[in-house]
Structure formats: structure tokens, C-alpha cells
Motif scaffolding. Structure first.
Motif, PDB file in Angstrom:
ATOM      1  N   VAL A 266       0.660  -0.932  -0.008  1.00  0.00           N
ATOM      2  CA  VAL A 266       0.109  -0.358   0.122  1.00  0.00           C
ATOM      3  C   VAL A 266       1.367   1.258  -0.116  1.00  0.00           C
ATOM      4  O   VAL A 266       1.853   1.424  -0.008  1.00  0.00           O
ATOM      5  N   GLY A 267       0.249   2.439  -0.643  1.00  0.00           N
ATOM      6  CA  GLY A 267       0.992   3.207  -0.112  1.00  0.00           C
ATOM      7  C   GLY A 267       0.673   4.173   0.389  1.00  0.00           C
ATOM      8  O   GLY A 267      -0.971   4.221   0.817  1.00  0.00           O
ATOM      9  N   LEU A 268       1.333   5.917   1.004  1.00  0.00           N
ATOM     10  CA  LEU A 268       0.110   6.403   1.188  1.00  0.00           C
ATOM     11  C   LEU A 268      -1.551   6.782   1.265  1.00  0.00           C
ATOM     12  O   LEU A 268      -2.324   7.550   1.588  1.00  0.00           O
ATOM     13  N   ASP A 269      -1.514   7.023  -0.574  1.00  0.00           N
ATOM     14  CA  ASP A 269      -2.652   6.999  -1.463  1.00  0.00           C
ATOM     15  C   ASP A 269      -3.717   6.093  -0.815  1.00  0.00           C
ATOM     16  O   ASP A 269      -4.862   6.326  -1.152  1.00  0.00           O
ATOM     17  N   ASP A 270      -4.141   4.970  -0.539  1.00  0.00           N
ATOM     18  CA  ASP A 270      -4.131   4.084  -0.200  1.00  0.00           C
ATOM     19  C   ASP A 270      -5.046   4.483   0.936  1.00  0.00           C
ATOM     20  O   ASP A 270      -6.037   3.324   1.418  1.00  0.00           O
ATOM     21  N   ILE A 271      -4.697   5.334   1.870  1.00  0.00           N
ATOM     22  CA  ILE A 271      -5.424   5.416   2.884  1.00  0.00           C
ATOM     23  C   ILE A 271      -5.233   6.885   3.162  1.00  0.00           C
ATOM     24  O   ILE A 271      -4.240   7.530   4.511  1.00  0.00           O
ATOM     25  N   PRO A 272      -6.658   7.380   2.090  1.00  0.00           N
ATOM     26  CA  PRO A 272      -6.682   9.111   2.254  1.00  0.00           C
ATOM     27  C   PRO A 272      -6.889   9.589   4.171  1.00  0.00           C
ATOM     28  O   PRO A 272      -6.495  10.727   4.503  1.00  0.00           O
ATOM     29  N   TYR A 273      -7.207   8.579   4.932  1.00  0.00           N
ATOM     30  CA  TYR A 273      -8.118   9.114   6.268  1.00  0.00           C
ATOM     31  C   TYR A 273      -6.302   9.504   7.365  1.00  0.00           C
ATOM     32  O   TYR A 273      -6.395  10.479   7.562  1.00  0.00           O
ATOM     33  N   LEU A 274      -5.112   8.520   7.139  1.00  0.00           N
ATOM     34  CA  LEU A 274      -3.808   8.468   7.267  1.00  0.00           C
ATOM     35  C   LEU A 274      -3.242  10.219   6.593  1.00  0.00           C
ATOM     36  O   LEU A 274      -1.944  11.030   7.593  1.00  0.00           O
TER      37      LEU A 274
END
Length: 318
Positions: A266-274
Motif C-alpha cells: 500500500v501507499g499513502l494514497d491508499d489510506i486517505p484518512y492517514l
């Protein structure tokens, strides 16, 4: 009311007396290490610490027991006194004794090789503590929804000052920065929905000095005084905020860290809440409050902070 400080300000001789009086231990040597004392005894080595934010130590000790019962041993145990208490009261302050971890060192803030085991350790830690009953969590350690509430309060304040006439270019620059960042975080939350993770008991203090690594490349966690029940992105964002600014927020190591935590690529784009928590970090929200109240200074500390925040923005720019 007991007066609580982080540092153990007692002389070594007094610490030796307290340890030998309250525990079945004979002190062989004692030395100050940062805010605590390293105490070598006839039964091993321990840390003598001030009980900062540990007045609910019974709860914390239960959480440590839970971790150990579930096979997570990479966190030090609290040592019981002879009378089965966990805290020592002396001169209106509280102290406690915990295991001194052998053969571990602080992670190197200049390197990235510890990020993958750190992600794996944090994932295991979070998964175990996510299962604890909600009704045993002390009220003061329940931070559910507090970050979101602070963001919403900041947005309301932003609306109040949007027509303010700023006296200097610096104030206008700060306003524009806060405006864009707060709205970006809000838009992420509105478009992506809630966090993909279940709430858990977060560590709450994941700076380099609290993340240790052993010769087998296993990561250990110490100093659990700031445990809070919250979304696990609190810990993820906090570790990232401590480590990556000095490395200009490199995408590949960030993805490696997040992938090791999630157990899949995963990358940061996959965890928009983060990503939203990084955009409107706790420190940013505190600084915006200071700006709103007219208390933020035009000094090198603020200028450097703003520069570091700007460096983060390539993570979400296209």
C-alpha cells in the motif's frame, strides 16, 4: 494532589534506598540515563522511573500483561513491590520500577532499515489491544474522535477570520497555508469516509527514543505513559512526523513502512484518512490555534516548521 514530573530528580543514593526498601532487591550499581535511573541489582537490571501520567498504572499493567499473554513480549514489564503495589510514593511524587531491556538500542534516526520491522511490530501491538473491552478504558485515555473534533473547531475558526485584514505579509502567508491545509484535510475526509482501521490502544509517543531494535532486527516499544484509545493512524502519523521530515518525506520508505504495517503493498494514497491526519497534524492544529489567538511568533522556529510542512506536500501533489 500528587505533583508529577517526567524526570526523576532524586539523588542516586535515595533511589538506591527506595529500591532496596520496596523491592526484594540488592542494588549493585546505579546511573542516570536521561529521565530515569538504570539500576543493576542481584536479580537483574531495572529502570527506576517517575510515574508521569501513570496514576492509572493498574490499567497499564493489565495491558502489558495482555500483550505478553498474546505472545507480544517486546515491551517491558512493570515490577511489583514487596507489598504487591506497583507505585512508590515519596516526597509527593510517584515512582515505579520496570524491566531494563537487554541488548537493545534506539533506532537510528538517520537510517530507514528499521521501518519495516517497526511497521510489523506496531501492527501486532495494535491488533492485540484492539480486542480489549471498551468499558475498562479509563476516561482520560479515551481520545475517540478528538482529532476530528479539533479539525472541525479549526475550520469554524477559519471561517471567522477569513475576512480579517492581516497586518503583515507573514500573517497572510500563514493564513493562506492554514486555509489550504485545513480544507484539504476536510475534503479528504468527506470524499474518502472513515478510517479503514479499527480503534485500538495506541502507544501515543512514538519518537525515536521510544523505539528500540535488537540484534535480530526486532523492534521493541518502551514508555507507555501516553497510551490512548484512538484510531491507529494516530501512531502511524506520529512515527512518520518524527522520522520523515529530516529525510524530505521520501515516498518509497513511507510505502515500505505502511506496507509492513498493513501486511500488503500500500501507499499513502491508499489510506486517505492517514493522509488527512498528516495534512492537519496535531502540531499544525496547535499552531493554527496560536495563530487564531494572535500568539504565533515570526521567528526561526515557526519559519522552519512551515518549511518542513511545505516539504511534506509533494506526497499529495500530482
Amino acid at each position: 494532589m500528587l505533583k508529577i514530573h517526567v524526570d526523576v530528580k532524586l539523588p542516586a543514593s535515595r533511589v538506591k534506598e527506595l529500591v532496596e526498601y520496596h523491592y526484594t532487591l540488592i542494588v549493585k550499581s546505579i546511573s542516570k540515563v536521561r529521565a530515569a535511573y538504570r539500576v543493576e541489582t542481584d536479580q537483574g537490571v531495572f529502570a527506576f522511573k517517575n510515574a508521569y501520567k501513570l496514576q492509572d498504572i493498574d490499567f497499564i499493567e493489565k495491558m502489558i500483561q495482555t500483550l505478553h499473554r498474546q505472545g507480544f513480549h517486546r515491551i517491558p514489564k512493570i515490577i511489583f513491590c514487596k507489598d504487591h503495589r506497583r507505585l512508590i510514593s515519596y516526597a509527593k511524587e510517584l515512582y515505579y520500577l520496570e524491566e531494563w531491556l537487554p541488548n537493545v538500542t534506539e533506532v537510528n534516526r538517520n537510517k530507514m532499515n528499521w521501518l519495516t520491522p517497526a511497521g510489523e511490530t506496531l501492527s501486532e501491538y495494535h491488533q492485540i489491544l484492539a480486542k480489549i473491552p471498551l468499558d475498562i478504558i479509563p476516561k482520560q485515555r479515551d481520545s475517540t474522535g478528538k482529532w476530528e473534533a479539533k479539525l472541525q473547531k479549526s475550520l469554524r475558526r477559519l471561517q471567522k477570520i477569513c475576512k480579517r485584514t492581516f497586518r503583515t505579509d507573514w500573517e497572510q502567508t500563514l493564513y493562506s497555508f492554514f486555509h489550504d491545509r485545513l480544507l484539504y484535510a476536510q475534503n479528504l475526509l468527506e470524499s474518502s469516509g472513515p478510517s479503514p482501521f479499527s480503534p485500538t490502544l495506541c502507544h501515543g509517543s512514538l519518537h525515536h527514543e521510544n523505539i528500540m531494535i535488537d540484534p535480530s532486527n526486532k523492534v521493541w516499544l518502551i514508555d507507555y505513559e501516553r497510551m490512548t484509545w484512538e484510531d491507529p493512524t494516530k501512531d502511524l502519523a506520529q512515527l512518520m512526523e518524527y522520522h520523515f521530515p529530516s529525510h524530505d518525506w521520501p515516498k518509497a520508505p513511507i510505502e515500505e513502512f505502511l506496507s509492513s504495517y498493513c501486511g500488503t503493498s500500500v501507499g499513502l494514497d491508499d489510506i486517505p484518512y492517514l493522509k488527512a491526519r498528516l495534512a492537519a497534524s496535531s502540531k499544525l492544529l496547535r499552531n493554527f490555534r496560536a495563530f487564531y489567538q494572535g500568539e504565533i511568533e515570526y521567528d526561526m522556529q515557526t519559519i522552519n516548521w512551515l518549511k518542513k510542512e511545505r516539504a511534506k506536500e509533494h506526497l499529495w501533489s500530482r
